[in-house]
Write a protein that holds these residues in place. Structure first.
Motif, mmCIF file in Angstrom:
data_model
loop_
_atom_site.group_PDB
_atom_site.id
_atom_site.type_symbol
_atom_site.label_atom_id
_atom_site.label_comp_id
_atom_site.label_asym_id
_atom_site.label_seq_id
_atom_site.Cartn_x
_atom_site.Cartn_y
_atom_site.Cartn_z
ATOM 1 N N ASP A 158 0.719 -1.180 -0.103
ATOM 2 C CA ASP A 158 0.142 -0.026 0.039
ATOM 3 C C ASP A 158 0.941 1.093 0.030
ATOM 4 O O ASP A 158 1.376 1.673 0.946
ATOM 5 C CB ASP A 158 -0.782 -0.082 1.260
ATOM 6 C CG ASP A 158 -1.753 1.222 1.316
ATOM 7 O OD1 ASP A 158 -1.894 2.046 0.366
ATOM 8 O OD2 ASP A 158 -2.243 1.350 2.408
ATOM 9 N N VAL A 159 1.010 1.784 -1.115
ATOM 10 C CA VAL A 159 1.927 3.014 -1.276
ATOM 11 C C VAL A 159 1.246 4.148 -1.702
ATOM 12 O O VAL A 159 0.333 4.098 -2.667
ATOM 13 C CB VAL A 159 3.209 2.516 -2.220
ATOM 14 C CG1 VAL A 159 3.939 3.882 -2.561
ATOM 15 C CG2 VAL A 159 3.850 1.588 -1.787
ATOM 16 N N GLY A 160 1.351 5.409 -1.225
ATOM 17 C CA GLY A 160 0.647 6.670 -1.409
ATOM 18 C C GLY A 160 1.466 7.837 -1.575
ATOM 19 O O GLY A 160 2.698 7.851 -0.991
ATOM 20 N N ASN A 195 3.597 -1.072 3.683
ATOM 21 C CA ASN A 195 2.953 0.231 3.167
ATOM 22 C C ASN A 195 3.951 1.356 3.364
ATOM 23 O O ASN A 195 4.902 1.250 4.176
ATOM 24 C CB ASN A 195 1.701 0.474 4.240
ATOM 25 C CG ASN A 195 2.075 0.552 5.635
ATOM 26 O OD1 ASN A 195 2.409 1.747 6.066
ATOM 27 N ND2 ASN A 195 1.864 -0.571 6.548
ATOM 28 N N CYS A 196 3.738 2.450 3.003
ATOM 29 C CA CYS A 196 4.565 3.674 2.904
ATOM 30 C C CYS A 196 3.959 4.670 2.238
ATOM 31 O O CYS A 196 3.403 4.692 0.794
ATOM 32 C CB CYS A 196 6.056 3.578 2.157
ATOM 33 S SG CYS A 196 6.830 4.967 2.442
ATOM 34 N N LEU A 197 3.602 5.847 2.989
ATOM 35 C CA LEU A 197 3.067 7.132 2.437
ATOM 36 C C LEU A 197 4.162 8.228 2.504
ATOM 37 O O LEU A 197 5.026 8.393 3.302
ATOM 38 C CB LEU A 197 1.901 7.641 3.556
ATOM 39 C CG LEU A 197 1.564 9.036 3.183
ATOM 40 C CD1 LEU A 197 0.652 9.162 1.865
ATOM 41 C CD2 LEU A 197 0.646 9.631 4.172
ATOM 42 N N PHE A 198 4.167 8.610 1.244
ATOM 43 C CA PHE A 198 4.999 9.648 0.805
ATOM 44 C C PHE A 198 4.545 10.987 1.020
ATOM 45 O O PHE A 198 3.452 11.351 0.497
ATOM 46 C CB PHE A 198 5.873 9.631 -0.851
ATOM 47 C CG PHE A 198 6.715 8.677 -1.012
ATOM 48 C CD1 PHE A 198 8.176 9.038 -1.298
ATOM 49 C CD2 PHE A 198 6.656 7.278 -1.086
ATOM 50 C CE1 PHE A 198 9.072 8.160 -1.744
ATOM 51 C CE2 PHE A 198 7.473 6.374 -1.173
ATOM 52 C CZ PHE A 198 8.647 6.673 -1.266
ATOM 53 N N LEU A 199 5.340 12.075 1.559
ATOM 54 C CA LEU A 199 4.820 13.301 1.794
ATOM 55 C C LEU A 199 5.731 14.195 1.246
ATOM 56 O O LEU A 199 7.129 14.534 1.376
ATOM 57 C CB LEU A 199 4.637 13.579 3.374
ATOM 58 C CG LEU A 199 3.740 12.758 4.170
ATOM 59 C CD1 LEU A 199 3.810 13.311 5.453
ATOM 60 C CD2 LEU A 199 2.295 12.743 3.624
ATOM 61 N N ALA A 200 5.330 14.976 0.119
ATOM 62 C CA ALA A 200 6.313 15.703 -0.495
ATOM 63 C C ALA A 200 6.158 17.355 -0.065
ATOM 64 O O ALA A 200 5.189 17.735 0.052
ATOM 65 C CB ALA A 200 5.980 15.785 -2.167
ATOM 66 N N LEU A 245 8.996 6.790 -7.583
ATOM 67 C CA LEU A 245 7.861 5.641 -7.585
ATOM 68 C C LEU A 245 7.519 5.130 -8.834
ATOM 69 O O LEU A 245 7.301 3.993 -8.905
ATOM 70 C CB LEU A 245 6.650 6.210 -6.897
ATOM 71 C CG LEU A 245 6.593 6.484 -5.232
ATOM 72 C CD1 LEU A 245 5.480 7.210 -4.879
ATOM 73 C CD2 LEU A 245 6.789 5.318 -4.338
ATOM 74 N N LEU A 246 7.696 5.900 -9.989
ATOM 75 C CA LEU A 246 7.469 5.350 -11.107
ATOM 76 C C LEU A 246 8.733 4.195 -11.368
ATOM 77 O O LEU A 246 8.390 3.181 -12.217
ATOM 78 C CB LEU A 246 7.428 6.407 -11.924
ATOM 79 C CG LEU A 246 7.305 5.965 -13.721
ATOM 80 C CD1 LEU A 246 5.724 5.482 -13.795
ATOM 81 C CD2 LEU A 246 7.270 7.414 -14.555
#
Length: 692
Positions: free
Chosen positions: A221-223, A343-348, A361-362
């Motif tokens: 679960d990656v966001g 899971n990992c959530l990226f915050l830019a 991520l691409l």
């Protein structure tokens, strides 16, 4: 099962394992047969047991005695974490395990020397220290060595610590007079056979990569979210997943401190971990985090490797990590419980960060993982090793010294100019056919019993920060010298401190708590930065319309749309673009990454703006350059690629550069900065001139 029966009994009854994991089962035969091996599995994949269980069985079957196995890790904290586990495994067979690194007391070291363990946990720097110490009889101490385990081998191989480790292994092999079995443990890498071949060095043992196919697992679960600022990132982290344990990665110590302070202001139970916090501070944070539930720990890459911080629920990444491989390590910290998934959530934090995150991520979604490549031309490590050997042996033969590295390529004909320079400049003294440590080596590296000669990395000068007698960590001296209005405030451990006194001579500052906030955090980073060619090209693909197949928040979707709209003129699917702005600024959008653009700048010569700082994505060309002049000059560039230039400051920052001829130090750095293949690829592409 070929494991020793007693060991097998305890695996089943003490650990409660009905069977070994696939990697562990696959490793038993090759390790028992004496093969070199690279064991590959994700974080928490059982790599340590895959190496140690068969080695313990060999100890019993073949009657190994004395120090027979060395287990090397890149981090002291990882060694501390492993010790109880390996002590348990060794204890089942009456075997002892000991720990040796810079934080182990002198009394404990003396006890270890008097009664050698069967397995020693250590770092490469501590190994070198033992080998050059007059207090260690290294022939007796290492005489029974049979095997070495290199944990997180990918973390070594990508920089000079890997070359240092490999050279030390060769000297250990020479010392004990037998080939040493070499086992590397690693997470996923892009080029396993090459990594294993590198680890083998001079070893002629049979070797194999052991990486059994993992069973089916839920998709991670990656966001990706765009938050715009550190305080906003803190609000998102505070609001999401309350009641869960969250590990947040930032790729700078300053960002760790800023985010930690922002989370604390929001009432979140937060702990911090980075290299400039004292060991006690980090241990307390990691222990508290392990035992707590509703909390956050904010860390640099110090917690990326296999240090156990308990049962994690979530991983959050602020901005992009340095590589896909690093992301995979971090992603692997989650999903360990049955019924959960990674899971990992990226915050830019900015639009530029959002583009970098999306590109990485691409790239990950395409199955790409960076190959691990040892830095080329480690001539400074050759110089360090010759001096270390002279310390170890007191006298070395001027015609026999190369034998200590068993034919390793670094010590072939290319090493002779380095040795000759050491003698000519007084780093080595000559007495007939013998060399010994000279006055220049004493001058440059002799402080604290040549401690500076055992570590191949250069630490930036920092001041210790103390509250009373308790050391909190270290800070950059610029925070203590910059002009300020009002109290001098620093941020450390996620808290603001007021500086009360600075001891300049002993490089210490004393602080007291300050409730008003406003502290600053700063550290000088070292090394070659910037994104890779692969990430830069994936970022271009994002601008051209490709989204990474992850969960995108509405803010991320809107942010990517804005980034694409603002950058329409700098990308084209048919090649690269040269854009002249109304100001006259002329930029070639190469999307070549930092090293590629550094090489292109050197190759362009007078066509480029020579005063520019190289960017990851573009180069500034000479402002008066016309399209016709460019088209006339460009075809010839492909055939005269140049190595990048390096400045004196960079050369002086290369560890042990003082022991090298200047030309070799410059050649080492320029070779490492270069990306000739990337430059050639970019020059082969069509270039389009655009005027805004």
């Amino acid at each position: 099962m070929r494991l020793h029966p007693t060991l097998h009994h305890h695996i089943v009854n003490a650990l409660g394992w009905p069977e070994l994991r696939p990697l562990q089962a696959a490793a038993v035969g090759p390790v028992l047969d004496g093969e070199d091996a690279l064991l590959l599995a994700p974080t928490a994949g059982g790599k340590t047991e895959a190496a140690v269980f068969p080695l313990l069985s060999l100890m019993e079957a073949d009657g190994w005695s004395g120090l027979s196995v060395i287990y090397v890790c890149p981090l002291k904290a990882l060694l501390n974490n492993l010790l109880p586990r390996l002590e348990t495994y060794g204890g089942w067979l009456g075997r002892r395990v000991a720990l040796w690194h810079g934080d182990v007391t002198a009394a404990r070291r003396q006890a270890i020397l008097r009664n050698p363990p069967d397995i020693l946990l250590t770092t490469p720097e501590s190994l070198e220290s033992m080998m050059v110490s007059t207090k260690v009889d290294h022939r007796m101490w290492f005489g029974d060595l049979r095997a070495i385990v290199v944990d997180e081998v990918h973390a070594f191989a990508g920089d000079d610590r890997g070359w240092h480790l490999l050279c030390v292994l060769e000297r250990l092999t020479h010392l004990c007079g037998r080939p040493i079995q070499r086992l590397g443990l690693s997470a996923t890498v892009g080029n396993p056979p090459e990594l294993l071949a590198w680890l083998q060095g001079s070893s002629k043992r049979p070797a194999r990569v052991i990486a059994p196919e993992a069973g089916p697992a839920p998709a991670p679960d990656v966001g990706l979210d765009y938050v715009g600022s550190v305080p906003n990132a803190a609000r998102v982290i505070a609001a999401l997943h309350r009641g869960e344990k969250r590990l947040v990665f930032c790729d700078s110590r300053s960002l760790v401190e800023q985010l930690g302070a922002s989370l604390r202001e929001l009432g979140v139970t937060v702990f911090l971990s980075h290299a400039s916090l004292s060991m006690d501070e980090r241990r307390r944070a990691e222990q508290a985090f392990t035992e707590a539930r509703d909390c956050v720990i904010v860390s640099t890459s110090t917690l990326e490797l296999g240090i156990d911080v308990g049962d994690l629920d979530r991983v959050i990444q602020v901005n992009a990590p340095s590589s896909v491989a690093s992301f995979l390590q971090r992603l692997g910290r989650t999903g360990r419980r049955s019924g959960t998934r990674r899971n990992c959530l990226f915050l830019a934090l900015t639009h530029d960060d959002l583009l970098t995150c999306a590109g990485l991520l691409l790239l990950w979604s395409r199955g790409y993982v960076e190959p691990i490549v040892a830095p080329p031309s480690p001539q400074h490590i050759v110089a360090q090793q010759i001096l270390a050997l002279a310390l170890q042996e007191h006298r070395i033969g001027s015609r026999l010294w190369q034998e200590w590295w068993n034919g390793l390529g670094l010590f072939g004909p290319s090493a002779l100019p380095v040795a000759e320079h050491l003698v000519a400049e007084g780093f080595l003294e000559s007495d007939g056919p013998l060399w010994f440590i000279g006055p220049e080596a004493e001058k440059h590296f002799g402080r604290r019993h040549f401690m500076g000669l055992t570590a191949v990395f250069t630490a930036a000068p920092e001041f210790a920060v103390l509250h009373g007698r308790q050391e909190l960590g270290k800070t950059d001296p610029s925070l203590l010298t910059a002009s300020v209005d009002g109290p001098r405030l620093i941020l450390l451990g996620g808290r603001t401190w007021r500086v009360t006194w600075v001891d300049w001579k002993r490089r210490r500052c004393f602080v007291e708590p300050y409730d008003g906030g406003g502290g600053r955090a700063r550290w000088v980073s070292s090394g070659i930065g910037g994104v890779s060619f692969a990430v830069a090209r994936a970022m271009r693909d994002v601008l051209l319309g490709e989204d990474p197949p992850v969960s995108l928040s509405q803010r991320a979707v809107g942010g990517l749309a804005a980034v694409r709209k603002d950058n329409l003129e700098i990308v084209h699917p048919g090649g690269t673009v040269i854009v002249r702005a109304p100001s006259g600024d002329l930029r070639w959008w190469t999307w070549a990454g930092y090293r590629g653009n550094t090489t292109l700048k050197a190759t362009l010569g007078s066509l480029a703006d020579e005063s520019q700082r190289v960017d990851d994505l573009y180069l500034r060309l000479r402002g008066d350059l016309t399209a016709a002049e460019w088209r006339s000059a460009a075809p010839a560039l492909r055939d005269r690629l140049c190595l990048p230039e390096v400045d004196d400051k960079a050369v002086d920052g290369l560890k042990f550069s003082a022991a090298l001829p200047r030309r070799l130090a410059v050649a080492t750095l320029s070779t490492r900065l270069a990306a000739l293949d990337t430059a050639a690829t970019v020059l082969d592409e069509p270039q389009r001139f655009t005027i805004l």
